[in-house]
Design a protein around this motif. Structure first.
Motif, PDB file in Angstrom:
ATOM      1  N   TYR A  91      41.193  48.030  60.914  1.00  0.00           N
ATOM      2  CA  TYR A  91      41.392  48.595  62.889  1.00  0.00           C
ATOM      3  C   TYR A  91      40.815  47.989  63.886  1.00  0.00           C
ATOM      4  CZ  TYR A  91      45.620  50.436  60.333  1.00  0.00           C
ATOM      5  OH  TYR A  91      46.584  50.834  60.461  1.00  0.00           O
ATOM      6  N   TYR A  92      40.718  47.722  64.866  1.00  0.00           N
ATOM      7  CA  TYR A  92      39.695  47.084  65.501  1.00  0.00           C
ATOM      8  C   TYR A  92      40.069  47.830  67.274  1.00  0.00           C
ATOM      9  CZ  TYR A  92      38.679  43.071  62.306  1.00  0.00           C
ATOM     10  OH  TYR A  92      38.414  42.618  61.511  1.00  0.00           O
ATOM     11  N   CYS A  93      39.623  47.942  67.942  1.00  0.00           N
ATOM     12  CA  CYS A  93      39.946  48.754  69.630  1.00  0.00           C
ATOM     13  C   CYS A  93      39.349  47.526  70.300  1.00  0.00           C
ATOM     14  CB  CYS A  93      38.382  50.541  69.444  1.00  0.00           C
ATOM     15  SG  CYS A  93      38.684  50.257  70.981  1.00  0.00           S
ATOM     16  N   LYS A  94      40.210  47.635  71.497  1.00  0.00           N
ATOM     17  CA  LYS A  94      40.226  46.559  72.205  1.00  0.00           C
ATOM     18  C   LYS A  94      40.401  47.275  73.586  1.00  0.00           C
ATOM     19  CE  LYS A  94      42.041  42.229  73.716  1.00  0.00           C
ATOM     20  NZ  LYS A  94      42.787  42.441  75.092  1.00  0.00           N
ATOM     21  N   ALA A  95      39.277  46.429  74.388  1.00  0.00           N
ATOM     22  CA  ALA A  95      38.859  47.191  75.992  1.00  0.00           C
ATOM     23  C   ALA A  95      39.149  45.934  76.187  1.00  0.00           C
ATOM     24  CB  ALA A  95      37.996  48.120  76.212  1.00  0.00           C
ATOM     25  N   ALA A  96      40.449  45.850  77.684  1.00  0.00           N
ATOM     26  CA  ALA A  96      40.014  44.400  78.433  1.00  0.00           C
ATOM     27  C   ALA A  96      39.939  42.512  77.161  1.00  0.00           C
ATOM     28  CB  ALA A  96      39.531  44.320  79.344  1.00  0.00           C
ATOM     29  N   THR A  97      39.150  42.034  77.381  1.00  0.00           N
ATOM     30  CA  THR A  97      38.795  41.298  76.617  1.00  0.00           C
ATOM     31  C   THR A  97      37.575  41.153  75.853  1.00  0.00           C
ATOM     32  OG1 THR A  97      36.853  40.559  78.331  1.00  0.00           O
ATOM     33  CG2 THR A  97      39.258  39.299  78.135  1.00  0.00           C
ATOM     34  N   TYR A  98      37.224  42.693  75.338  1.00  0.00           N
ATOM     35  CA  TYR A  98      36.607  43.378  74.427  1.00  0.00           C
ATOM     36  C   TYR A  98      36.818  43.752  73.661  1.00  0.00           C
ATOM     37  CZ  TYR A  98      33.469  42.809  78.816  1.00  0.00           C
ATOM     38  OH  TYR A  98      33.182  42.154  80.233  1.00  0.00           O
ATOM     39  N   TRP A  99      36.047  43.137  72.101  1.00  0.00           N
ATOM     40  CA  TRP A  99      36.618  43.858  70.675  1.00  0.00           C
ATOM     41  C   TRP A  99      35.452  44.919  70.356  1.00  0.00           C
ATOM     42  CZ3 TRP A  99      41.429  43.147  68.570  1.00  0.00           C
ATOM     43  CH2 TRP A  99      42.312  42.208  69.614  1.00  0.00           C
ATOM     44  N   GLY A 100      35.790  45.530  69.271  1.00  0.00           N
ATOM     45  CA  GLY A 100      34.696  46.795  68.464  1.00  0.00           C
ATOM     46  C   GLY A 100      34.892  45.882  66.776  1.00  0.00           C
ATOM     47  N   GLN A 101      33.685  46.680  66.048  1.00  0.00           N
ATOM     48  CA  GLN A 101      33.417  45.653  65.123  1.00  0.00           C
ATOM     49  C   GLN A 101      34.485  45.895  64.021  1.00  0.00           C
ATOM     50  OE1 GLN A 101      32.226  48.835  66.444  1.00  0.00           O
ATOM     51  NE2 GLN A 101      32.900  49.532  64.052  1.00  0.00           N
ATOM     52  N   GLY A 102      36.007  46.712  64.018  1.00  0.00           N
ATOM     53  CA  GLY A 102      36.536  47.249  63.101  1.00  0.00           C
ATOM     54  C   GLY A 102      36.691  48.052  62.012  1.00  0.00           C
ATOM     55  N   GLU A 161      43.190  49.131  80.416  1.00  0.00           N
ATOM     56  CA  GLU A 161      44.030  49.440  79.291  1.00  0.00           C
ATOM     57  C   GLU A 161      43.106  49.993  77.881  1.00  0.00           C
ATOM     58  OE1 GLU A 161      47.997  47.691  78.876  1.00  0.00           O
ATOM     59  OE2 GLU A 161      47.012  47.007  77.370  1.00  0.00           O
ATOM     60  N   MET A 162      43.331  50.433  76.877  1.00  0.00           N
ATOM     61  CA  MET A 162      42.324  50.933  75.761  1.00  0.00           C
ATOM     62  C   MET A 162      43.680  50.365  74.803  1.00  0.00           C
ATOM     63  SD  MET A 162      39.657  51.069  76.574  1.00  0.00           S
ATOM     64  CE  MET A 162      38.775  50.782  74.403  1.00  0.00           C
ATOM     65  N   ALA A 163      43.268  50.049  73.955  1.00  0.00           N
ATOM     66  CA  ALA A 163      44.546  49.698  72.764  1.00  0.00           C
ATOM     67  C   ALA A 163      43.946  49.384  71.240  1.00  0.00           C
ATOM     68  CB  ALA A 163      45.083  47.917  72.916  1.00  0.00           C
ATOM     69  N   TRP A 164      44.257  49.471  70.493  1.00  0.00           N
ATOM     70  CA  TRP A 164      44.345  49.332  68.917  1.00  0.00           C
ATOM     71  C   TRP A 164      45.029  48.066  67.953  1.00  0.00           C
ATOM     72  CZ3 TRP A 164      40.401  51.832  66.450  1.00  0.00           C
ATOM     73  CH2 TRP A 164      39.703  53.087  66.355  1.00  0.00           C
ATOM     74  N   TYR A 165      44.135  47.488  67.646  1.00  0.00           N
ATOM     75  CA  TYR A 165      45.164  46.420  66.382  1.00  0.00           C
ATOM     76  C   TYR A 165      44.655  46.299  65.156  1.00  0.00           C
ATOM     77  CZ  TYR A 165      46.029  43.047  70.988  1.00  0.00           C
ATOM     78  OH  TYR A 165      47.245  42.643  72.068  1.00  0.00           O
ATOM     79  N   ARG A 166      45.058  45.786  64.064  1.00  0.00           N
ATOM     80  CA  ARG A 166      44.926  45.734  63.419  1.00  0.00           C
ATOM     81  C   ARG A 166      45.318  44.802  62.584  1.00  0.00           C
ATOM     82  NH1 ARG A 166      49.435  49.776  60.437  1.00  0.00           N
ATOM     83  NH2 ARG A 166      51.381  48.482  60.502  1.00  0.00           N
ATOM     84  N   GLN A 167      44.211  44.126  61.427  1.00  0.00           N
ATOM     85  CA  GLN A 167      45.244  42.685  60.148  1.00  0.00           C
ATOM     86  C   GLN A 167      44.813  43.382  59.155  1.00  0.00           C
ATOM     87  OE1 GLN A 167      42.335  40.014  61.381  1.00  0.00           O
ATOM     88  NE2 GLN A 167      43.320  37.761  60.977  1.00  0.00           N
ATOM     89  N   GLY A 168      45.753  43.159  58.467  1.00  0.00           N
ATOM     90  CA  GLY A 168      45.841  43.857  57.032  1.00  0.00           C
ATOM     91  C   GLY A 168      44.743  41.846  55.473  1.00  0.00           C
TER      92      GLY A 168
END
Length: 111
Positions: A93-104, A33-40
């Motif tokens: 905005y961050y990309c997430k895959a399983a327990t891994y995160w991109g740098q944003g 599963e792939m997801a996008w998160y964000r932190q304002g």
């Protein structure tokens, strides 16, 4: 080694559009599963959208009808098409895959 590399962020005026991309490597992309998160600014990180290996999608109420998530299993990429952007969409905005995160990647919506 797992790598998630986001791109496509930037400065856009209210009402504008951006398309974020995340290139994944080192994972079984088709089965993840792939997801996008964000932190304002001053806010907690929130889940914006997700897409299952089979293509089912989730979109947060705050962006429903404006943001669309999609995936390309052949290329190992996931995208977030963002339309009708508002100042409150400003965030990293961050990309997430399983327990891994991109740098944003920074998205700023401002006139």
């Amino acid at each position: 080694q797992v790598q998630l590399v986001e791109s496509g962020g930037g400065l856009v005026q209210p009402g504008g559009s951006l398309r974020l991309s995340c290139a994944a490597s080192g994972i079984s992309f088709r089965n993840t599963e792939m997801a996008w998160y964000r932190q304002g600014p001053g806010k907690e990180r929130e889940r914006v959208a997700a897409v299952s290996p089979g293509g089912s999608t989730y979109t947060a109420d705050s962006v429903k009808g404006r943001f669309t998530i999609s995936r390309d299993n052949d290329k190992g990429t996931v995208h977030l098409q963002m339309n009708s952007l508002k100042p409150e969409d400003t965030a990293v905005y961050y990309c997430k895959a399983a327990t891994y995160w991109g740098q944003g990647t920074q998205v700023t919506v401002s006139s």
